[in-house]
Scaffold this motif. Structure first.
Motif, PDB file in Angstrom:
ATOM      1  N   SER A   1      40.135  42.664  50.616  1.00  0.00           N
ATOM      2  CA  SER A   1      39.065  43.653  50.780  1.00  0.00           C
ATOM      3  C   SER A   1      38.607  43.751  52.231  1.00  0.00           C
ATOM      4  O   SER A   1      38.108  44.793  52.655  1.00  0.00           O
ATOM      5  CB  SER A   1      37.880  43.351  49.868  1.00  0.00           C
ATOM      6  N   ASN A   2      38.798  42.683  53.009  1.00  0.00           N
ATOM      7  CA  ASN A   2      38.480  42.735  54.437  1.00  0.00           C
ATOM      8  C   ASN A   2      39.493  43.571  55.202  1.00  0.00           C
ATOM      9  O   ASN A   2      39.201  44.072  56.286  1.00  0.00           O
ATOM     10  CB  ASN A   2      38.434  41.327  55.028  1.00  0.00           C
ATOM     11  N   VAL A   3      40.674  43.702  54.653  1.00  0.00           N
ATOM     12  CA  VAL A   3      41.743  44.467  55.283  1.00  0.00           C
ATOM     13  C   VAL A   3      41.815  45.876  54.707  1.00  0.00           C
ATOM     14  O   VAL A   3      41.888  46.862  55.435  1.00  0.00           O
ATOM     15  CB  VAL A   3      43.098  43.746  55.105  1.00  0.00           C
ATOM     16  N   SER A   4      41.780  45.967  53.367  1.00  0.00           N
ATOM     17  CA  SER A   4      41.928  47.250  52.694  1.00  0.00           C
ATOM     18  C   SER A   4      41.307  47.180  51.296  1.00  0.00           C
ATOM     19  O   SER A   4      41.801  46.432  50.438  1.00  0.00           O
ATOM     20  CB  SER A   4      43.407  47.623  52.584  1.00  0.00           C
ATOM     21  N   THR A   5      40.282  47.956  51.087  1.00  0.00           N
ATOM     22  CA  THR A   5      39.657  48.021  49.764  1.00  0.00           C
ATOM     23  C   THR A   5      40.653  48.549  48.737  1.00  0.00           C
ATOM     24  O   THR A   5      40.681  48.086  47.589  1.00  0.00           O
ATOM     25  CB  THR A   5      38.413  48.927  49.806  1.00  0.00           C
ATOM     26  N   THR A   6      41.463  49.489  49.146  1.00  0.00           N
ATOM     27  CA  THR A   6      42.477  50.048  48.249  1.00  0.00           C
ATOM     28  C   THR A   6      43.444  48.968  47.778  1.00  0.00           C
ATOM     29  O   THR A   6      43.769  48.879  46.596  1.00  0.00           O
ATOM     30  CB  THR A   6      43.249  51.182  48.952  1.00  0.00           C
ATOM     31  N   ALA A   7      43.901  48.129  48.702  1.00  0.00           N
ATOM     32  CA  ALA A   7      44.828  47.051  48.345  1.00  0.00           C
ATOM     33  C   ALA A   7      44.160  46.043  47.419  1.00  0.00           C
ATOM     34  O   ALA A   7      44.776  45.558  46.468  1.00  0.00           O
ATOM     35  CB  ALA A   7      45.349  46.365  49.600  1.00  0.00           C
ATOM     36  N   ALA A   8      42.907  45.727  47.676  1.00  0.00           N
ATOM     37  CA  ALA A   8      42.172  44.787  46.821  1.00  0.00           C
ATOM     38  C   ALA A   8      42.023  45.353  45.413  1.00  0.00           C
ATOM     39  O   ALA A   8      42.241  44.644  44.416  1.00  0.00           O
ATOM     40  CB  ALA A   8      40.806  44.490  47.428  1.00  0.00           C
ATOM     41  N   ASN A   9      41.683  46.622  45.306  1.00  0.00           N
ATOM     42  CA  ASN A   9      41.550  47.261  43.989  1.00  0.00           C
ATOM     43  C   ASN A   9      42.891  47.330  43.266  1.00  0.00           C
ATOM     44  O   ASN A   9      42.959  47.155  42.049  1.00  0.00           O
ATOM     45  CB  ASN A   9      40.950  48.658  44.117  1.00  0.00           C
ATOM     46  N   ARG A  10      43.948  47.566  44.020  1.00  0.00           N
ATOM     47  CA  ARG A  10      45.291  47.625  43.432  1.00  0.00           C
ATOM     48  C   ARG A  10      45.687  46.257  42.862  1.00  0.00           C
ATOM     49  O   ARG A  10      46.290  46.174  41.785  1.00  0.00           O
ATOM     50  CB  ARG A  10      46.287  48.106  44.477  1.00  0.00           C
ATOM     51  N   LEU A  11      45.322  45.178  43.562  1.00  0.00           N
ATOM     52  CA  LEU A  11      45.621  43.836  43.073  1.00  0.00           C
ATOM     53  C   LEU A  11      44.877  43.572  41.763  1.00  0.00           C
ATOM     54  O   LEU A  11      45.459  43.059  40.804  1.00  0.00           O
ATOM     55  CB  LEU A  11      45.260  42.778  44.118  1.00  0.00           C
ATOM     56  N   ILE A  12      43.622  43.942  41.709  1.00  0.00           N
ATOM     57  CA  ILE A  12      42.838  43.767  40.478  1.00  0.00           C
ATOM     58  C   ILE A  12      43.452  44.580  39.341  1.00  0.00           C
ATOM     59  O   ILE A  12      43.640  44.073  38.228  1.00  0.00           O
ATOM     60  CB  ILE A  12      41.366  44.155  40.700  1.00  0.00           C
ATOM     61  N   ASP A  13      43.778  45.838  39.616  1.00  0.00           N
ATOM     62  CA  ASP A  13      44.377  46.698  38.579  1.00  0.00           C
ATOM     63  C   ASP A  13      45.708  46.132  38.088  1.00  0.00           C
ATOM     64  O   ASP A  13      45.987  46.128  36.887  1.00  0.00           O
ATOM     65  CB  ASP A  13      44.577  48.118  39.103  1.00  0.00           C
ATOM     66  N   SER A  14      46.520  45.635  39.013  1.00  0.00           N
ATOM     67  CA  SER A  14      47.820  45.063  38.641  1.00  0.00           C
ATOM     68  C   SER A  14      47.647  43.781  37.832  1.00  0.00           C
ATOM     69  O   SER A  14      48.412  43.521  36.900  1.00  0.00           O
ATOM     70  CB  SER A  14      48.655  44.767  39.890  1.00  0.00           C
ATOM     71  N   PHE A  15      46.637  43.001  38.182  1.00  0.00           N
ATOM     72  CA  PHE A  15      46.373  41.775  37.433  1.00  0.00           C
ATOM     73  C   PHE A  15      45.969  42.114  35.997  1.00  0.00           C
ATOM     74  O   PHE A  15      46.454  41.497  35.043  1.00  0.00           O
ATOM     75  CB  PHE A  15      45.277  40.959  38.123  1.00  0.00           C
ATOM     76  N   ILE A  16      45.109  43.094  35.840  1.00  0.00           N
ATOM     77  CA  ILE A  16      44.681  43.523  34.501  1.00  0.00           C
ATOM     78  C   ILE A  16      45.877  44.044  33.710  1.00  0.00           C
ATOM     79  O   ILE A  16      46.056  43.716  32.527  1.00  0.00           O
ATOM     80  CB  ILE A  16      43.560  44.573  34.597  1.00  0.00           C
ATOM     81  N   GLU A  17      46.716  44.842  34.353  1.00  0.00           N
ATOM     82  CA  GLU A  17      47.919  45.363  33.693  1.00  0.00           C
ATOM     83  C   GLU A  17      48.843  44.215  33.275  1.00  0.00           C
ATOM     84  O   GLU A  17      49.406  44.210  32.184  1.00  0.00           O
ATOM     85  CB  GLU A  17      48.647  46.322  34.619  1.00  0.00           C
ATOM     86  N   MET A  18      48.966  43.210  34.147  1.00  0.00           N
ATOM     87  CA  MET A  18      49.808  42.052  33.863  1.00  0.00           C
ATOM     88  C   MET A  18      49.304  41.314  32.625  1.00  0.00           C
ATOM     89  O   MET A  18      50.104  40.912  31.779  1.00  0.00           O
ATOM     90  CB  MET A  18      49.828  41.099  35.058  1.00  0.00           C
ATOM     91  N   THR A  19      47.999  41.149  32.488  1.00  0.00           N
ATOM     92  CA  THR A  19      47.475  40.452  31.316  1.00  0.00           C
ATOM     93  C   THR A  19      47.797  41.223  30.036  1.00  0.00           C
ATOM     94  O   THR A  19      48.098  40.611  29.006  1.00  0.00           O
ATOM     95  CB  THR A  19      45.957  40.191  31.414  1.00  0.00           C
ATOM     96  N   GLY A  20      47.784  42.540  30.116  1.00  0.00           N
ATOM     97  CA  GLY A  20      48.178  43.344  28.962  1.00  0.00           C
ATOM     98  C   GLY A  20      49.641  43.154  28.617  1.00  0.00           C
ATOM     99  O   GLY A  20      50.008  43.048  27.440  1.00  0.00           O
ATOM    100  N   ASP A  21      50.489  43.075  29.644  1.00  0.00           N
ATOM    101  CA  ASP A  21      51.921  42.839  29.416  1.00  0.00           C
ATOM    102  C   ASP A  21      52.161  41.462  28.793  1.00  0.00           C
ATOM    103  O   ASP A  21      52.995  41.309  27.905  1.00  0.00           O
ATOM    104  CB  ASP A  21      52.706  42.943  30.727  1.00  0.00           C
ATOM    105  N   LEU A  22      51.422  40.462  29.268  1.00  0.00           N
ATOM    106  CA  LEU A  22      51.587  39.112  28.743  1.00  0.00           C
ATOM    107  C   LEU A  22      51.140  39.019  27.288  1.00  0.00           C
ATOM    108  O   LEU A  22      51.671  38.215  26.523  1.00  0.00           O
ATOM    109  CB  LEU A  22      50.810  38.097  29.593  1.00  0.00           C
ATOM    110  N   ALA A  23      50.186  39.836  26.904  1.00  0.00           N
ATOM    111  CA  ALA A  23      49.707  39.824  25.519  1.00  0.00           C
ATOM    112  C   ALA A  23      50.777  40.307  24.555  1.00  0.00           C
ATOM    113  O   ALA A  23      50.778  39.941  23.381  1.00  0.00           O
ATOM    114  CB  ALA A  23      48.449  40.685  25.386  1.00  0.00           C
ATOM    115  N   VAL A  24      51.703  41.114  25.050  1.00  0.00           N
ATOM    116  CA  VAL A  24      52.731  41.701  24.198  1.00  0.00           C
ATOM    117  C   VAL A  24      54.016  40.869  24.196  1.00  0.00           C
ATOM    118  O   VAL A  24      54.592  40.607  23.145  1.00  0.00           O
ATOM    119  CB  VAL A  24      53.035  43.152  24.637  1.00  0.00           C
ATOM    120  N   MET A  25      54.468  40.458  25.379  1.00  0.00           N
ATOM    121  CA  MET A  25      55.755  39.769  25.434  1.00  0.00           C
ATOM    122  C   MET A  25      55.813  38.788  26.620  1.00  0.00           C
ATOM    123  O   MET A  25      56.485  39.028  27.622  1.00  0.00           O
ATOM    124  CB  MET A  25      56.886  40.798  25.550  1.00  0.00           C
ATOM    125  N   PRO A  26      55.147  37.648  26.511  1.00  0.00           N
ATOM    126  CA  PRO A  26      55.115  36.714  27.643  1.00  0.00           C
ATOM    127  C   PRO A  26      56.439  36.000  27.913  1.00  0.00           C
ATOM    128  O   PRO A  26      56.658  35.518  29.013  1.00  0.00           O
ATOM    129  CB  PRO A  26      54.039  35.710  27.226  1.00  0.00           C
TER     130      PRO A  26
END
Length: 108
Positions: free
Chosen positions: A28-53
Motif C-alpha cells: 500500500s506504500n507503493v501502490s494501493t491498487t497492488a495492495a487491493n489486488r493482493l487482498i482480492d487474490s487472497f480471497i479468491e484463493m480461499t474460495g478455490d481452496l474450499a472447493v479443491m485444495p
C-alpha cells in the motif's frame, strides 16, 4: 481423493493473517491498487481452496515432513502454505517468494 461437490472449511491462522497484512501494508506504500489486488487474490484463493485444495503441489523440503504442506501462488509473488485436515484447510503462512523464507520451514 476429491469427492464431487465436497466443500472444505478454510481457516486462516493468525500467523498467516499477520503475514498477509505485512505484505499488504508494504504494498500500500507503493501502490494501493497492488495492495487491493493482493487482498482480492487472497480471497479468491480461499474460495478455490474450499472447493479443491488437493489440486496444488506439495511443498517439498527436507526440513518438513513429507507431503504435509501444499502451496499456492498468489499474484505471482506470494506463496500461501496450507495443510488439509479432514474437511478443513488451514492456511498457515503467506510469504513473499522474492525473499528467503526457508527460515519458516525450520519452525514447522
Amino acid at each position: 481423493m476429491h469427492e464431487k461437490n465436497k466443500l472444505y472449511t478454510v481457516k486462516i491462522t493468525e500467523t498467516a493473517w499477520d503475514m498477509l497484512m505485512v505484505h499488504v501494508r508494504f504494498l500500500s506504500n507503493v501502490s494501493t491498487t497492488a495492495a487491493n489486488r493482493l487482498i482480492d487474490s487472497f480471497i479468491e484463493m480461499t474460495g478455490d481452496l474450499a472447493v479443491m485444495p488437493e489440486r496444488n503441489p506439495w511443498l517439498e523440503h527436507e526440513a518438513i515432513p513429507f507431503q504435509k504442506y501444499r502451496k499456492i501462488l498468489i499474484e505471482k509473488r506470494y506463496l500461501a502454505l496450507y495443510v488439509v485436515v479432514e474437511n478443513f484447510v488451514y492456511v498457515t503462512a503467506v510469504v513473499d517468494c522474492r525473499q528467503d523464507y526457508f527460515w519458516l520451514l525450520s519452525t514447522q
